[in-house]
Design an enzyme around this catalytic site. Sequence first.
Site, PDB file in Angstrom:
ATOM      1  N   GLU A  31       0.827  -1.196   0.000  1.00 28.91           N
ATOM      2  CA  GLU A  31       0.000   0.000   0.000  1.00 28.91           C
ATOM      3  C   GLU A  31       0.873   1.264   0.000  1.00 28.91           C
ATOM      4  O   GLU A  31       1.707   1.443   0.888  1.00 28.91           O
ATOM      5  CB  GLU A  31      -0.900  -0.002   1.239  1.00 28.91           C
ATOM      6  CG  GLU A  31      -1.836  -1.208   1.299  1.00 28.91           C
ATOM      7  CD  GLU A  31      -2.394  -1.442   2.683  1.00 28.91           C
ATOM      8  OE1 GLU A  31      -2.360  -0.485   3.498  1.00 28.91           O
ATOM      9  OE2 GLU A  31      -2.851  -2.553   2.977  1.00 28.91           O
ATOM     10  N   GLU A  62      -4.580  -6.820   2.974  1.00 30.52           N
ATOM     11  CA  GLU A  62      -3.356  -7.537   3.353  1.00 30.52           C
ATOM     12  C   GLU A  62      -3.372  -9.004   2.921  1.00 30.52           C
ATOM     13  O   GLU A  62      -2.346  -9.550   2.516  1.00 30.52           O
ATOM     14  CB  GLU A  62      -3.133  -7.426   4.855  1.00 30.52           C
ATOM     15  CG  GLU A  62      -2.689  -6.058   5.318  1.00 30.52           C
ATOM     16  CD  GLU A  62      -3.808  -5.032   5.375  1.00 30.52           C
ATOM     17  OE1 GLU A  62      -3.501  -3.821   5.475  1.00 30.52           O
ATOM     18  OE2 GLU A  62      -4.991  -5.455   5.327  1.00 30.52           O
ATOM     19  N   PRO A  91      -5.005  -9.832   8.906  1.00 28.89           N
ATOM     20  CA  PRO A  91      -5.878 -10.283   7.814  1.00 28.89           C
ATOM     21  C   PRO A  91      -5.157 -11.199   6.819  1.00 28.89           C
ATOM     22  O   PRO A  91      -5.814 -11.969   6.115  1.00 28.89           O
ATOM     23  CB  PRO A  91      -6.302  -8.967   7.140  1.00 28.89           C
ATOM     24  CG  PRO A  91      -6.190  -7.945   8.215  1.00 28.89           C
ATOM     25  CD  PRO A  91      -4.990  -8.360   9.007  1.00 28.89           C
ATOM     26  N   HIS A 131      -1.131  -0.546  15.782  1.00 28.00           N
ATOM     27  CA  HIS A 131       0.064  -0.082  15.080  1.00 28.00           C
ATOM     28  C   HIS A 131       1.352  -0.403  15.841  1.00 28.00           C
ATOM     29  O   HIS A 131       2.434  -0.247  15.286  1.00 28.00           O
ATOM     30  CB  HIS A 131       0.005   1.435  14.876  1.00 28.00           C
ATOM     31  CG  HIS A 131      -1.033   1.887  13.898  1.00 28.00           C
ATOM     32  ND1 HIS A 131      -2.370   1.711  14.100  1.00 28.00           N
ATOM     33  CD2 HIS A 131      -0.913   2.522  12.706  1.00 28.00           C
ATOM     34  CE1 HIS A 131      -3.044   2.219  13.090  1.00 28.00           C
ATOM     35  NE2 HIS A 131      -2.184   2.724  12.230  1.00 28.00           N
TER      36      HIS A 131
END
Length: 327
Positions: A31, A62, A91, A131
């Site tokens: 991405e 993902e 994912p 994160h």
Amino acid sequence: MSSQNLTIVQAVRDGLYTEMNLDDEVLVMGEDVGKNGGVFRATEGLWDEFGDDRVIDTPLAESGIVGTAVGMAAMGLKPVPEIQFSGFMYPGFDQIVSHMSRFRNRTRGRYTLPMVLRAPYGGGIRAPESHSESKEMFYAHEAGLKVVIPSTPYDTKGLLISAIRDPDPVIFMEPKLIYRAFRGEVPEEDYTVPIGEAAVRREGTDVSVFTFGAMTRPTLEAVENLEDEGIDAEVVDIRTISPLDRETIVESFKKTGRAVVVHEAPKNGGLGAEITATIQEEALLYQEAPVKRVAGYDVPYPLYALEDYYLPSVARVEEGIREAVNF
């Protein structure tokens, strides 16, 4: 050999550029890795140099990123997919475990899967939820995957090149807390740092301190502070979580008889437990004190200011070393 003074994130970019320039089969995908150069600018300039065919912007999916890379690697390419944050790898976990890790075994060695799954990981940068987690043991537990975590710019480039050239899949986790925290000398030419070998960052005789990634710097600082108290500690940077360099761990422990393990992942089921078990199995008769683990807490990763209490600090590392030495 000429060198340059780079940060860790610059060393990532240099490693990618070096291998893409040497091998047309190497490509980058993920991405915003193209024109934008990635969320941390780890792929900055690669799209300008190599174009759309080798620097591929993907949808925000993902599972699709990892699955597509698996297919590419199976057909002879060497993809290096980037997941923006390691917390977004979940994912893609089915693709990682069911396909990426099992390809050599499933084909009984007829095929390998030369791919590197990169992701920044760890805390300390005040990021939102998902994160900042440190979940390297998810992947270390899976046979068929190598798991690498560098702590210096030199190691970052050398280990990344080794990972790209490896015929089997590698999870390459980059400690984002120290992406730009310091610089180090990095050769301009291609070179490799072997996967599966720890590095002794400081030799000592009183206690062995095992660590990796972003925790290497506070560990070294703590050890330097304790010199004034007469404590001579050895610091071993694990570097490769899987395969684990048990020989270096055991040899260091045999010399000191005491051990501390420092990592930011939760204490329960972390690498500290595996290192402790290795010491018990292979060096019990040398042991002078219980192995001390200085780690993250067994709670959901906290937000913002509470990170400072969650992550092992220099003071916590110092206290752990004192407990091991003074037992």
